[in-house]
Design an enzyme around this catalytic site. Sequence first.
Site, short mmCIF file in Angstrom:
data_model
loop_
_atom_site.label_atom_id
_atom_site.label_comp_id
_atom_site.label_asym_id
_atom_site.label_seq_id
_atom_site.Cartn_x
_atom_site.Cartn_y
_atom_site.Cartn_z
N PRO A 1 -13.48 4.53 8.66
CA PRO A 1 -12.97 4.40 10.03
C PRO A 1 -13.39 3.11 10.73
O PRO A 1 -12.65 2.60 11.57
CB PRO A 1 -13.56 5.63 10.75
CG PRO A 1 -14.62 6.17 9.86
CD PRO A 1 -14.36 5.69 8.47
N GLU A 2 -14.55 2.56 10.36
CA GLU A 2 -15.03 1.35 11.06
C GLU A 2 -14.01 0.22 10.97
O GLU A 2 -13.88 -0.58 11.90
CB GLU A 2 -16.36 0.87 10.47
CG GLU A 2 -17.52 1.85 10.57
CD GLU A 2 -17.45 2.97 9.54
OE1 GLU A 2 -16.80 2.78 8.48
OE2 GLU A 2 -18.01 4.05 9.80
N LYS B 1 -5.23 -13.56 -1.21
CA LYS B 1 -4.51 -13.95 0.02
C LYS B 1 -5.43 -14.59 1.08
O LYS B 1 -5.03 -15.53 1.76
CB LYS B 1 -3.78 -12.75 0.61
CG LYS B 1 -2.59 -12.30 -0.24
CD LYS B 1 -1.85 -11.16 0.43
CE LYS B 1 -0.72 -10.66 -0.46
NZ LYS B 1 0.03 -9.56 0.15
N GLY C 1 8.53 1.15 -0.36
CA GLY C 1 8.14 -0.24 -0.13
C GLY C 1 9.01 -1.29 -0.81
O GLY C 1 8.74 -2.49 -0.62
N GLY D 1 -6.76 -1.88 4.96
CA GLY D 1 -6.40 -2.65 3.77
C GLY D 1 -5.55 -3.85 4.12
O GLY D 1 -5.20 -4.08 5.29
N ASP E 1 4.58 -10.98 4.72
CA ASP E 1 4.51 -9.52 4.56
C ASP E 1 4.92 -8.79 5.85
O ASP E 1 5.74 -7.88 5.81
CB ASP E 1 3.08 -9.09 4.17
CG ASP E 1 2.77 -9.38 2.71
OD1 ASP E 1 3.72 -9.46 1.90
OD2 ASP E 1 1.58 -9.53 2.38
N GLY F 1 -4.20 3.66 6.48
CA GLY F 1 -4.68 2.59 5.61
C GLY F 1 -4.75 1.27 6.35
O GLY F 1 -4.53 0.21 5.77
N SER G 1 3.63 -7.59 -11.52
CA SER G 1 4.43 -8.17 -10.43
C SER G 1 5.91 -8.28 -10.83
O SER G 1 6.25 -8.78 -11.90
CB SER G 1 3.92 -9.56 -10.07
OG SER G 1 4.84 -10.19 -9.20
N ASN H 1 0.53 -15.53 1.87
CA ASN H 1 1.18 -15.05 0.64
C ASN H 1 2.24 -16.02 0.13
O ASN H 1 2.82 -15.81 -0.93
CB ASN H 1 1.76 -13.64 0.82
CG ASN H 1 3.09 -13.66 1.56
OD1 ASN H 1 3.37 -14.56 2.33
ND2 ASN H 1 3.91 -12.66 1.31
P1 NAP Z 1 -6.16 -2.79 -0.29
O1 NAP Z 1 -6.35 -4.00 0.54
O2 NAP Z 1 -7.05 -2.53 -1.45
O3 NAP Z 1 -6.26 -1.52 0.72
C1 NAP Z 1 -6.22 -0.21 0.24
C2 NAP Z 1 -6.14 0.75 1.41
O4 NAP Z 1 -5.96 2.07 0.89
C3 NAP Z 1 -7.41 0.78 2.27
O5 NAP Z 1 -7.05 1.02 3.60
C4 NAP Z 1 -8.17 1.96 1.67
O6 NAP Z 1 -9.07 2.56 2.57
C5 NAP Z 1 -7.01 2.90 1.39
N1 NAP Z 1 -7.32 3.92 0.39
C6 NAP Z 1 -7.55 3.72 -0.93
N2 NAP Z 1 -7.76 4.91 -1.54
C7 NAP Z 1 -7.67 5.86 -0.58
C8 NAP Z 1 -7.78 7.28 -0.58
N3 NAP Z 1 -8.04 7.96 -1.69
N4 NAP Z 1 -7.60 7.95 0.59
C9 NAP Z 1 -7.32 7.25 1.73
N5 NAP Z 1 -7.20 5.91 1.80
C10 NAP Z 1 -7.37 5.23 0.65
O7 NAP Z 1 -4.68 -2.72 -0.88
P2 NAP Z 1 -3.33 -3.32 -0.25
O8 NAP Z 1 -3.04 -4.61 -0.87
O9 NAP Z 1 -3.38 -3.21 1.23
O10 NAP Z 1 -2.26 -2.29 -0.84
C11 NAP Z 1 -2.15 -0.99 -0.29
C12 NAP Z 1 -0.79 -0.41 -0.65
O11 NAP Z 1 0.24 -1.22 -0.08
C13 NAP Z 1 -0.51 -0.36 -2.14
O12 NAP Z 1 0.11 0.86 -2.42
C14 NAP Z 1 0.46 -1.49 -2.38
O13 NAP Z 1 1.36 -1.20 -3.43
C15 NAP Z 1 1.21 -1.51 -1.07
N6 NAP Z 1 1.81 -2.81 -0.75
C16 NAP Z 1 3.15 -2.90 -0.70
C17 NAP Z 1 3.76 -4.09 -0.39
C18 NAP Z 1 5.25 -4.16 -0.32
O14 NAP Z 1 5.81 -5.24 -0.22
N7 NAP Z 1 5.93 -3.04 -0.37
C19 NAP Z 1 3.00 -5.25 -0.14
C20 NAP Z 1 1.60 -5.13 -0.21
C21 NAP Z 1 1.03 -3.91 -0.53
P3 NAP Z 1 -10.61 2.03 2.71
O15 NAP Z 1 -10.56 0.87 3.65
O16 NAP Z 1 -11.32 3.20 3.25
O17 NAP Z 1 -11.04 1.64 1.31
#
Ligand code: NAP
Length: 308
Positions: free
Chosen positions: A176-177, A87, A276, A151, A123, A148, A36, A108
């Site tokens: 997709p669900e 979170k 990001g 997530g 966020d 995504g 972090s 958050n």
């Molecule tokens: P998360 O809750 O674990 O979600 C991960 C997402 O990525 C899910 O939708 C997952 O799909 C998808 N995914 C993972 N591997 C994949 C693949 N090989 N092909 C296609 N989709 C895939 O994680 P998160 O916290 O949302 O974080 C996601 C991203 O957002 C990270 O890169 C993180 O660094 C970024 N982020 C940035 C900020 C910022 O302030 N810039 C803040 C938060 C997060 P499934 O549902 O199918 O598993």
Amino acid sequence: MKAAYTIDDLRAWESAVAAEPVRPRLGVFGDPVLHSRSPQMHNPALEQCGIDARYVRLHIGEPDFAEAIRLLAPSGFLGANVTIPHKAAALRAVDDADPVARRMGAVNTVVVEGDRLAGFSTDGPGFVRALREDFSVDLRDLRVLVLGAGGGAGRSIAVQCAIERCERLVLVNRTPEKAVELARELAPDFRGGRLEGPTARLVAVPWDEAHLRRELDQVDLVVNATSVGMRRTDPAVLPPGLLRAFHLVYDTVYAGSGPTPLLSAAAEAGARGANGLSMLLHQGALSFEIWFNRPAPLEAMRKGLMAA
Ligand code: NAP
């Protein structure tokens, strides 16, 4: 200052921080948390504003989170940030959650108010500010495709699109669900109000080339909210040749140096792109504003973030 404090430190906070020249009064709870950059962003802000507090990392596992967050007030904290995987648990743990946090299903930012905890989610609002800064656009004016959407980050952005009543929202997720379920939840926000065109204002589509090609022709903003792209060796998140020069491309990924694969593809297509970091910066600035009820020193925070 330790790279990260633990639950044992929190349980004996006075002795854990006795040697600190400036007392830690803010921190980020996460697991993992060592990556972090929030301390590098918030500590320069605290210094610049003359606030007698340090911001630290708190490495807390899921079984200890409920106890840890309750130790904030007795340990003299002003508040905290919460990141993966806490979170949703933070929303359950706070005494009062603001309406945006309730819609996000996540907190958050926590504020200590006496012996009560208030929860917020910055966020989505941080994403709105990031788009203004990077592209000089308002989310509400855009047709948006979120990759995504199942997530945490994707949900925050999609819910913010709904709160803003953006022009159009296309949800895509590997599983997709999850996107279908989110579309069902957000459907009431996209009914009525604006004129219905030939395309539905809110859809969840399968992650395949034919659907992506069709939908990408009918959106302005493409957001990668998957974790694909965090490593430079990651595959491209989109098949080649689908981005167009008119697209705005926002990759929530910010790790590493140089452009992410998606941002390289955007540049090749002649499209504008941003990573990001701006979302990270603005969600942090909004947390600072919530804790201190004053504008955040954005440039000090940006400089700290860039240096990290
Ligand atoms: P998360 O809750 O674990 O979600 C991960 C997402 O990525 C899910 O939708 C997952 O799909 C998808 N995914 C993972 N591997 C994949 C693949 N090989 N092909 C296609 N989709 C895939 O994680 P998160 O916290 O949302 O974080 C996601 C991203 O957002 C990270 O890169 C993180 O660094 C970024 N982020 C940035 C900020 C910022 O302030 N810039 C803040 C938060 C997060 P499934 O549902 O199918 O598993």
